[in-house]
Write a protein that holds these residues in place. Structure first.
Motif, PDB file in Angstrom:
ATOM      1  N   ASP A   1     -50.182  46.184 -49.202  1.00 62.96           N
ATOM      2  CA  ASP A   1     -50.374  47.627 -49.073  1.00 62.96           C
ATOM      3  C   ASP A   1     -50.751  47.956 -47.646  1.00 62.96           C
ATOM      4  O   ASP A   1     -51.280  47.115 -46.917  1.00 62.96           O
ATOM      5  CB  ASP A   1     -51.499  48.119 -49.994  1.00 62.96           C
TER       6      ASP A   1
ATOM      7  N   SER B   1     -57.082  47.807 -36.896  1.00 64.03           N
ATOM      8  CA  SER B   1     -56.209  48.842 -37.429  1.00 64.03           C
ATOM      9  C   SER B   1     -55.121  49.174 -36.417  1.00 64.03           C
ATOM     10  O   SER B   1     -55.228  48.873 -35.237  1.00 64.03           O
ATOM     11  CB  SER B   1     -57.006  50.094 -37.804  1.00 64.03           C
TER      12      SER B   1
ATOM     13  N   HIS C   1     -44.256  52.456 -48.449  1.00 64.04           N
ATOM     14  CA  HIS C   1     -44.682  51.797 -47.214  1.00 64.04           C
ATOM     15  C   HIS C   1     -43.519  51.290 -46.363  1.00 64.04           C
ATOM     16  O   HIS C   1     -43.713  50.909 -45.210  1.00 64.04           O
ATOM     17  CB  HIS C   1     -45.611  50.618 -47.523  1.00 64.04           C
TER      18      HIS C   1
ATOM     19  N   VAL D   1     -53.332  50.489 -45.993  1.00 61.87           N
ATOM     20  CA  VAL D   1     -54.442  51.363 -46.353  1.00 61.87           C
ATOM     21  C   VAL D   1     -54.979  52.024 -45.094  1.00 61.87           C
ATOM     22  O   VAL D   1     -54.963  51.433 -44.009  1.00 61.87           O
ATOM     23  CB  VAL D   1     -55.562  50.601 -47.088  1.00 61.87           C
ATOM     24  N   GLN D   2     -55.438  53.260 -45.254  1.00 61.78           N
ATOM     25  CA  GLN D   2     -56.037  53.935 -44.111  1.00 61.78           C
ATOM     26  C   GLN D   2     -57.326  53.226 -43.768  1.00 61.78           C
ATOM     27  O   GLN D   2     -58.142  52.928 -44.634  1.00 61.78           O
ATOM     28  CB  GLN D   2     -56.277  55.400 -44.422  1.00 61.78           C
ATOM     29  N   PHE D   3     -57.481  52.956 -42.454  1.00 65.69           N
ATOM     30  CA  PHE D   3     -58.613  52.140 -42.043  1.00 65.69           C
ATOM     31  C   PHE D   3     -58.856  52.317 -40.556  1.00 65.69           C
ATOM     32  O   PHE D   3     -57.918  52.472 -39.771  1.00 65.69           O
ATOM     33  CB  PHE D   3     -58.310  50.664 -42.339  1.00 65.69           C
TER      34      PHE D   3
ATOM     35  N   TYR E   1     -54.195  52.488 -39.943  1.00 68.55           N
ATOM     36  CA  TYR E   1     -53.813  51.638 -41.064  1.00 68.55           C
ATOM     37  C   TYR E   1     -54.239  50.185 -40.847  1.00 68.55           C
ATOM     38  O   TYR E   1     -54.438  49.745 -39.725  1.00 68.55           O
ATOM     39  CB  TYR E   1     -52.285  51.622 -41.259  1.00 68.55           C
TER      40      TYR E   1
ATOM     41  N   TYR F   1     -53.166  46.181 -42.828  1.00 70.72           N
ATOM     42  CA  TYR F   1     -52.411  45.456 -43.842  1.00 70.72           C
ATOM     43  C   TYR F   1     -53.405  44.902 -44.850  1.00 70.72           C
ATOM     44  O   TYR F   1     -54.421  44.339 -44.471  1.00 70.72           O
ATOM     45  CB  TYR F   1     -51.625  44.310 -43.205  1.00 70.72           C
ATOM     46  N   ASP F   2     -53.107  45.066 -46.136  1.00 76.14           N
ATOM     47  CA  ASP F   2     -54.020  44.631 -47.184  1.00 76.14           C
ATOM     48  C   ASP F   2     -53.242  43.799 -48.207  1.00 76.14           C
ATOM     49  O   ASP F   2     -52.306  44.302 -48.830  1.00 76.14           O
ATOM     50  CB  ASP F   2     -54.649  45.858 -47.851  1.00 76.14           C
TER      51      ASP F   2
END
Length: 107
Positions: A26, A99, A63, A28-30, A35, A37-38
């Motif tokens: 995924d 990020s 994505h 994710v906003q971070f 973003y 990578y998760d």
């Protein structure tokens, strides 16, 4: 998106050890750039919204514009080992490297 042989082998080892079906990638906003990578183990089969790479990596279609040219690899150096993502669409990274930002036309 494409995955190197080293990354596939490492994913397979970790999935087997965790007794999982696969791994979900995924975005994710971070952080300060937007973003990260998760990666998470999944115990269910992919959904209709997923694109499946090498039968083990699930990526939600939403994505894909951010990942279309991305290469996922496995790197080992001295005392560290990790999955790395080489994404030519990245236009910025935060100072700590946690990020990133992708400057797409619709972003």
């Amino acid at each position: 998106m494409w995955i190197t042989i080293k990354a596939v082998e490492k994913l397979q080892q970790r999935i087997a050890a965790a007794n999982a079906c696969g791994v979900r990638l995924d975005l994710v906003q971070f952080g300060c750039s937007g973003y990260k990578y998760d990666l998470k183990f999944v115990d269910e089969e992919p959904t209709l919204n997923d694109v499946v790479y090498k039968k083990i990596l699930y990526v939600n279609q939403k994505h894909l514009p951010f990942l279309e040219q991305t290469r996922m690899d496995w790197e080992q150096a001295d005392l560290s080992e990790e999955f790395v993502f080489i994404n030519p669409l990245e236009t910025a990274r935060c100072g700590c490297g946690e990020s990133f930002y992708v400057g797409l036309k619709n972003d």
